[in-house]
Scaffold this motif. Sequence first.
Motif, short mmCIF file in Angstrom:
data_model
loop_
_atom_site.label_atom_id
_atom_site.label_comp_id
_atom_site.label_asym_id
_atom_site.label_seq_id
_atom_site.Cartn_x
_atom_site.Cartn_y
_atom_site.Cartn_z
N LEU A 190 -18.91 55.62 -39.68
CA LEU A 190 -19.79 54.46 -39.83
C LEU A 190 -19.22 53.46 -40.83
CD1 LEU A 190 -23.20 56.35 -39.87
CD2 LEU A 190 -22.37 54.83 -38.06
N GLN A 192 -16.17 51.73 -39.19
CA GLN A 192 -16.46 50.70 -38.19
C GLN A 192 -17.26 49.54 -38.79
OE1 GLN A 192 -18.48 52.60 -34.92
NE2 GLN A 192 -20.50 52.31 -35.80
N THR A 241 -20.37 49.48 -40.03
CA THR A 241 -21.79 49.37 -39.70
C THR A 241 -22.70 50.13 -40.66
OG1 THR A 241 -21.61 51.23 -38.15
CG2 THR A 241 -21.36 48.99 -37.24
N TRP A 242 -22.15 50.87 -41.62
CA TRP A 242 -22.99 51.65 -42.53
C TRP A 242 -23.74 50.76 -43.50
CZ3 TRP A 242 -25.32 56.05 -43.24
CH2 TRP A 242 -25.81 56.38 -44.51
N ASP A 274 -29.44 53.28 -43.66
CA ASP A 274 -29.23 54.09 -42.46
C ASP A 274 -29.31 55.59 -42.76
OD1 ASP A 274 -28.79 51.82 -40.94
OD2 ASP A 274 -26.62 51.89 -41.18
N LEU A 327 -25.02 53.30 -33.62
CA LEU A 327 -23.85 52.70 -32.94
C LEU A 327 -22.67 53.66 -32.94
CD1 LEU A 327 -24.06 49.03 -34.26
CD2 LEU A 327 -25.20 50.04 -32.29
N ARG A 368 -21.72 50.56 -29.18
CA ARG A 368 -20.83 49.63 -29.87
C ARG A 368 -20.53 48.42 -28.99
NH1 ARG A 368 -18.62 54.59 -31.62
NH2 ARG A 368 -17.00 54.53 -30.02
N HIS A 418 -23.49 46.01 -28.82
CA HIS A 418 -23.70 45.25 -30.06
C HIS A 418 -22.43 44.57 -30.55
CE1 HIS A 418 -27.85 46.50 -30.64
NE2 HIS A 418 -27.46 47.64 -30.09
N VAL A 430 -19.53 45.65 -31.48
CA VAL A 430 -18.82 46.23 -32.62
C VAL A 430 -17.44 46.60 -32.12
CG1 VAL A 430 -18.72 48.17 -34.23
CG2 VAL A 430 -20.91 47.14 -33.66
#
Length: 120
Positions: free
Chosen positions: A28, A31, A33-34, A38, A96, A102, A105, A107
Amino acid sequence: MKGDRARISPPDLTRSGKSLWRETLRHLIGQGTWEDSDRPALERYVRSVERARLAREERAGALTAVGSQGQLVQHPNLRTEREAERDARDYALDLLLTPMARKRHEVEVRAGEGKFNGRV
């Protein structure tokens, strides 16, 4: 939860659960997105994966069990396993973690960038 505290796995996770937590968290972060918020979703994901694993181990490949009247019935852990896997999939989508999520969205994770080598 602030910073590093949000990244620490719950203390009651199994060894494999803690390992999954660390690997998923690295992914996470890698990528991009963390968010510390979360953490509850990551915890639900890890617990669902672990619940499915434990149910699978308990059933030991058996699809049936003997019911109260001596009849063959679906092994009770088969349902538990299936429901836990479904829950894990839903949480993975929220985080994701799947290629489909991914893509939906937008990503972008280029080859090798999903690996995070930093300390978590």
